[in-house]
Design a protein around this motif. Structure first.
Motif, short mmCIF file in Angstrom:
data_model
loop_
_atom_site.label_atom_id
_atom_site.label_comp_id
_atom_site.label_asym_id
_atom_site.label_seq_id
_atom_site.Cartn_x
_atom_site.Cartn_y
_atom_site.Cartn_z
N PHE A 17 -1.51 6.16 6.93
CA PHE A 17 -0.27 6.87 7.26
C PHE A 17 0.93 6.21 6.59
N CYS A 18 1.86 7.05 6.13
CA CYS A 18 3.15 6.57 5.60
C CYS A 18 4.19 7.57 6.07
N LEU A 19 5.42 7.12 6.24
CA LEU A 19 6.46 8.06 6.65
C LEU A 19 6.69 9.10 5.56
N ARG A 20 6.60 8.66 4.31
CA ARG A 20 6.80 9.56 3.17
C ARG A 20 6.08 8.95 1.98
N LYS A 21 5.56 9.79 1.09
CA LYS A 21 4.87 9.26 -0.07
C LYS A 21 5.87 8.77 -1.11
N CYS A 22 5.62 7.59 -1.66
CA CYS A 22 6.44 7.10 -2.78
C CYS A 22 5.97 7.82 -4.04
N CYS A 25 2.72 6.46 -5.99
CA CYS A 25 1.59 5.89 -5.23
C CYS A 25 0.39 6.83 -5.16
N ASP A 26 -0.79 6.28 -5.45
CA ASP A 26 -1.99 7.10 -5.23
C ASP A 26 -2.95 6.47 -4.22
N PHE A 27 -2.44 5.52 -3.43
CA PHE A 27 -3.27 5.04 -2.30
C PHE A 27 -3.39 6.20 -1.32
N TYR A 28 -4.50 6.26 -0.62
CA TYR A 28 -4.66 7.39 0.30
C TYR A 28 -3.82 7.19 1.55
N SER A 29 -2.89 8.14 1.79
CA SER A 29 -2.16 8.16 3.06
C SER A 29 -1.55 9.54 3.26
N ILE A 30 -1.32 9.87 4.52
CA ILE A 30 -0.69 11.15 4.85
C ILE A 30 0.53 10.85 5.73
N SER A 31 1.43 11.83 5.82
CA SER A 31 2.62 11.58 6.64
C SER A 31 2.59 12.34 7.97
N ASP A 32 1.44 12.95 8.28
CA ASP A 32 1.30 13.66 9.56
C ASP A 32 0.88 12.65 10.65
N LEU A 33 1.89 12.10 11.33
CA LEU A 33 1.60 11.04 12.30
C LEU A 33 0.94 11.56 13.57
N LEU A 194 4.53 -0.91 -13.14
CA LEU A 194 4.54 0.50 -12.73
C LEU A 194 3.51 1.24 -13.58
N THR A 195 2.57 1.89 -12.91
CA THR A 195 1.57 2.66 -13.67
C THR A 195 1.66 4.12 -13.23
N CYS A 196 1.31 4.97 -14.14
CA CYS A 196 1.42 6.40 -13.89
C CYS A 196 0.06 6.92 -13.45
N GLU A 197 -0.13 7.09 -12.16
CA GLU A 197 -1.44 7.51 -11.64
C GLU A 197 -1.52 9.03 -11.63
N PRO A 198 -2.64 9.57 -12.11
CA PRO A 198 -2.77 11.03 -12.19
C PRO A 198 -2.53 11.70 -10.83
N GLY A 199 -1.79 12.80 -10.85
CA GLY A 199 -1.58 13.59 -9.63
C GLY A 199 -0.38 13.16 -8.81
#
Ligand code: SF4
Length: 346
Positions: A17-22, A25-33, A194-199
């Motif tokens: 979970f994250c409050l908002r996606k940066c 970032c392509d780490f798996y997280s959602i903002s639906d707490l 800083l890397t540019c992750e697909p998607g």
């Protein structure tokens, strides 16, 4: 029969979970707490399912995502559950990742009480324009406040994450970030390019030409600047992106014991959505979806998405390239303690 000594293992829990996606970032997280309660119940169940492991753990890392978006007490419950289900050594390194926008003095004090003895704080930059570009939820002053509060809460092992290679960033502006970080005297610094992750939104902006990434030569220059600056300011460069401050009478570097496991072929178990595990010769990982993870566990099934068995040859290749990431390098066959690698002492 000779019994091989088993290396102490690492335990990882992924809080998705994250409050908002940066933007990058392509780490798996959602903002639906609203899904946190179901996730926590499933996580405890997944711990129970894995509790038969004979592994002894000496590091426990709660990462993500943003673990500090959970209710403060949830971190205590996760640590309690883990120590109940697994054999975690009493002198273990217990790390919690926190985002400066999500902590208070009270929550930090509570984390310390729960047994967290190492904090990793996602500062990323000491320039508000950079933080806005990266889509971070916090300002520089909030980051500084969280660092000060972490010390007041009793943490004496604090790591900061920084990012470099931002569009338009030059040596002077990066050096000012590094200087601000060093002035705080953290025990550990991770400096990521800083890397540019697909998607990711950043990837879309680069593809449409809205954003132009820094040139490779500039990024390399900033990387070399990082190494020169930090090594002359008392930090040991022990992995490509990681630096540990050498402090105390013995000049001992406070490396991340947990992350070193990933680069040294030690066993680790990862729990939670998208978490990876490695127990020689197998690597396996969980589904990258909170909903699917919870469904699987609620049904009494494993959350495993895939598993691969490494051949001896694959393991040798991995041992070489993982070893080359660190200043330990690799053992030269037949030479005992001699080590080689781009970062090994020559
Ligand atoms: S807070 Fe961390 S994990 Fe969450 S979106 Fe930002 S970089 Fe990714």
């Amino acid at each position: 029969m000779e019994i091989m000594p088993v290396k102490p293992a690492g335990l990882y829990v992924h809080i998705p979970f994250c409050l908002r996606k940066c933007s990058y970032c392509d780490f798996y997280s959602i903002s639906d707490l609203s899904q946190t309660a179901g996730f926590l119940a499933a996580l405890k169940r997944e711990m129970q399912m894995n509790s038969g492991t004979p592994l002894v753990f000496d590091t426990f890392y709660i990462g993500g995502g943003t673990p500090s978006v959970l209710e403060t007490e949830a971190i205590g419950q996760i640590i309690d559950a883990a120590t109940g289900y697994f054999n975690i050594a009493s002198d273990s390194e217990i790390t919690l990742e926190v985002n400066p926008g999500t902590v208070t003095l009270e929550s930090l004090r509570a984390y310390r009480r729960f047994g967290v003895n190492r904090l990793n704080i996602g500062v990323q930059s000491f320039d508000d324009n950079n933080l806005r570009f990266l889509g971070r939820i916090h300002s520089v002053s909030e980051a500084r406040l969280s660092l000060e509060r972490a010390s007041r809460a009793g943490f004496d092992n604090i790591g900061l994450d920084l990012i470099f290679g931002l569009p338009g960033q030059d040596k002077t502006s990066w050096l000012s970030d590094l200087t601000a970080a060093v002035d705080i005297e953290p025990e550990h610094l991770s400096c990521y390019m800083l890397t540019c992750e697909p998607g990711t939104p950043l990837d879309r902006d680069v593809k449409t030409g809205r954003i132009h990434l820094a040139a490779e030569g500039t990024v390399l220059d900033l990387f070399n600047t990082t190494i020169d600056f930090l090594t002359t300011h008392g930090f040991l460069h022990y992995e490509i992106s990681n630096f540990a401050r050498m402090a105390g009478a013995d000049h001992k570097a406070r490396t991340s014991r947990h992350n070193l496991k990933y680069w040294s072929f030690a066993p680790y178990i990862g729990l939670g959505p998208s978490a990876h595990s490695f127990i020689e010769p197998e690597r396996y990982w969980n589904h990258r979806s909170v909903a699917k993870y919870v469904r699987q566990i609620e049904a009494g099934k494993s959350a495993l998405a895939e598993k691969e068995r490494l051949t001896k040859e694959q393991m040798m290749i991995e041992a070489i390239y993982l070893g080359f990431r660190t200043n330990r390098g690799i053992d030269l066959p037949g030479t005992g303690s001699n080590r080689c690698g781009p970062m090994a002492p020559q």
